[in-house]
Design an enzyme around this catalytic site. Structure first.
Site, PDB file in Angstrom:
ATOM      1  N   GLU B 128     -16.016 -48.276  33.325  1.00  0.00           N
ATOM      2  CA  GLU B 128     -15.508 -47.116  34.068  1.00  0.00           C
ATOM      3  C   GLU B 128     -15.962 -45.807  33.439  1.00  0.00           C
ATOM      4  OE1 GLU B 128     -14.786 -48.068  36.835  1.00  0.00           O
ATOM      5  OE2 GLU B 128     -12.609 -47.953  37.145  1.00  0.00           O
ATOM      6  N   THR B 181     -16.831 -38.087  42.970  1.00  0.00           N
ATOM      7  CA  THR B 181     -15.681 -38.038  42.068  1.00  0.00           C
ATOM      8  C   THR B 181     -15.591 -36.661  41.404  1.00  0.00           C
ATOM      9  OG1 THR B 181     -15.960 -40.386  41.666  1.00  0.00           O
ATOM     10  CG2 THR B 181     -14.570 -39.212  40.128  1.00  0.00           C
TER      11      THR B 181
END
Lengths: 309, 309
Positions: B128, B181
């Protein structure tokens, strides 16, 4: 039933990460409140022992709470309330809440229970509004429902009662100083950093999960507060030292009770609670600061009926 | 065991009041990942179907997660990973997390399970970190543990798995737009007002309590977010309309999935989920916006082993 005598417990609000939303109910510290039906309509505070508080119903937290109930449920008879205060006003363990909650609980019983817990909380909150200027529920809710309570929302009022793990004990130490709620409020900041807020709600989720799963370790790990404690802790004598010794004594966690000046610790088991209480008390003993210490299991029921007639 | 084939599920992170801490695991949307032991030490991504992603292990989320595990558990043999992406990158339902979680889960199985869930989360978080710049756990945790997960703390890492009520369903609608994002992050503010923060942690407590007590109404009432949603919702086409129709359709609550652009709703029962999916889909149908819709029960186990050899 024409009269009722109640034990109305002290409560711990805020509980670290649970600022303004979580509270718990104590077992063996509380006010005694007696309520008699009388022929004259209205609410009269006939006596208050143990504290110098106003007898006028409109200026007394119990009176205001009782009147809030009777506005919605008018009666052609009245109520006389006698209060024996055993919880010191301003100690941070829900003194005003205990009296307000007892008044509405007792009158509801004398009326044959027309109201449920959530309504009683709503009425008792009016007493809190008189006491502190804000109609908060985080002390009256655990006093009325027992165990732990979470105030999820005020509008609409939504309160969740959460059972306590059986072996959980609370220690409360109250330094005999005056800390006005207004001062405890004025140190708060209007904003929280997003990372601290995230940490706080992560911990609150952990505390609630720990209570449901009876995971004492998780309860302890979750009892943290980077938002309020750093601001208010400095108003409480020896606060950091109290927290340090509580941890050394094996307490699960500790923090400010309500808006202080009382400090609480949660412990697993009576022996750990005793050890924690002794070590916290010694902190104030060393500086000859007058204080009270209580050890209590978590009260699962809230207000207790002592006598009825 | 020399090879393993896995289904690695999509996940919904954030869950309204649970920003950065709560996630849940979906059942029928996910990547397929196959891992073979090989004689040559190290990690090789041998194929990626369904997406244009780097094959170099150090630049691939699954590769980085696998390498994180193997740094702590060195082997004199290696692993070849084949990935079939079925979760679109950037859709907001844990695409990178599914691949990263599968890599560490599969290698752990092939090594005879030297690690537990919390370690696997820790390794997968490194994937991640490559994908989004921050080593967050709110998608990899539900992918690995199933059900709902609460990240109480990162330092130390503390993750609580919470069972889902059986009749809970998730609806996810993904508008076919690109929402980076970085853009979803840049709209966030660094501070939260204290009243909003309190409301948020009250709701998170309610959500956790609702899950433990299987109180669908409480889960629904708690799915609120005054902190992040007002900022990010405007980046998602028709967001307010989607929420309105979800409510009209009888969904318990709805919000942004991860950092968007997918929007989720939680529903009680398959029929309610179908109705919600249909009505949310119609919002995009009316403006001819290409989109996907999924209905899923909550996956209690996380990653599933499809084949071993």
């Amino acid at each position: 039933m024409n009269q009722i005598k109640l034990f109305s417990p002290a409560t711990i609000a805020n509980l670290c990460c649970g600022f303004d939303v979580m509270g718990l109910c104590l077992d063996n510290i509380g006010d005694e409140v007696e309520i008699h039906k009388s022929e004259t309509p209205g609410v009269r505070i006939v006596s208050i022992a143990g504290a110098d508080l106003p007898l006028e119903a409109e200026k007394n937290v119990a009176g205001v709470a009782a009147l809030a109930l009777l506005r919605e449920w008018p009666t052609d008879f009245g109520f006389e309330i006698s209060i024996t205060k055993k919880i010191k006003a301003g100690s941070g363990i829900g003194s005003s809440a205990a009296s307000a909650a007892a008044a509405v609980f007792g009158i509801n019983e004398l009326l044959g229970r027309p109201y449920e817990g959530l309504d009683l909380i709503r009425f008792a909150m009016q007493g809190e509004k008189l006491a502190s200027g804000s109609a908060h529920a985080d002390n009256v809710a655990p006093a009325l429902l027992g165990a732990f309570t979470l105030i999820r929302s005020y509008d609409p009022l939504d309160v969740i009662r959460i059972d306590s793990p059986e072996d959980l004990y609370a220690v409360v130490i109250h330094p005999d100083i005056e800390l006005r709620t207004a001062d405890a409020r004025s140190v708060l900041k209007q904003n929280v950093s997003l990372p601290n807020a995230i940490e706080q709600w992560g911990n609150l989720g952990g505390l609630v999960a720990g209570l449901y799963t009876k995971d004492y370790g998780l309860i302890g790990r979750s009892l943290q507060d980077k938002v309020i404690e750093p601001l208010r802790g400095i108003l409480i004598p020896g606060f950091d030292k109290l927290k340090t010794v509580a941890q050394q004594a094996g307490a699960l966690g500790s923090g400010i009770s309500g808006s202080g000046p009382s400090v609480f610790a949660l412990c697993k088991g009576a022996a750990s609670a005793q050890q924690t209480a002794d070590m916290m008390s010694a902190v104030y003993g060393q500086i000859s600061l007058k204080h009270d210490v209580w050890i209590s299991s978590i009260n699962p029921k809230g207000i207790k009926i002592l006598e009825t007639n």
